[in-house]
Design a protein around this motif. Structure first.
Motif, short mmCIF file in Angstrom:
data_model
loop_
_atom_site.label_atom_id
_atom_site.label_comp_id
_atom_site.label_asym_id
_atom_site.label_seq_id
_atom_site.Cartn_x
_atom_site.Cartn_y
_atom_site.Cartn_z
N TRP A 24 0.90 -1.10 0.03
CA TRP A 24 -0.18 0.17 0.04
C TRP A 24 0.77 1.00 -0.15
CZ3 TRP A 24 -5.25 0.36 -0.47
CH2 TRP A 24 -5.85 1.57 -0.37
N GLU A 32 -1.78 11.66 1.72
CA GLU A 32 -3.31 11.40 1.72
C GLU A 32 -3.60 10.17 0.85
OE1 GLU A 32 -1.64 14.17 0.44
OE2 GLU A 32 -2.09 15.59 2.08
N ASP A 33 -2.90 9.34 0.28
CA ASP A 33 -3.18 8.18 -0.39
C ASP A 33 -2.77 7.09 0.83
OD1 ASP A 33 -3.79 8.97 -2.71
OD2 ASP A 33 -1.81 8.63 -3.77
N LYS A 36 -5.62 6.38 3.22
CA LYS A 36 -6.62 5.66 2.59
C LYS A 36 -6.46 4.24 2.87
CE LYS A 36 -7.67 9.26 -0.82
NZ LYS A 36 -7.55 9.82 -1.93
#
Length: 72
Positions: A24, A32-33, A36
């Protein structure tokens, strides 16, 4: 990534969790990714961070009496 590796070495994350979290993070283009990331993975990181005392380390004021401190 080094902290995630240490969590694996301390058996605070399973090999599967480590792989999923690492993947990930590797594909995240922004902070910000990373935010998530799926909730179960976040919970695993949070538990491991708590056990390792990472938040405590971040909240501790810097030591001003360090012998190798360089002041610019």
């Amino acid at each position: 990534m080094k902290i995630i590796d240490e969590m694996l070495n301390l058996a605070l994350l399973s090999a599967d969790q480590h792989q999923q979290i690492s993947a990930w993070m590797a594909h995240a283009d922004t902070p910000e990714d990373i935010l998530k990331m799926p909730a179960p993975l976040w919970r695993a990181v949070e538990r491991a961070s708590e056990i390792m005392g990472i938040d405590d380390d971040l909240m501790r004021p810097p030591s001003l009496d360090a012998d190798d401190m360089v002041c610019l």
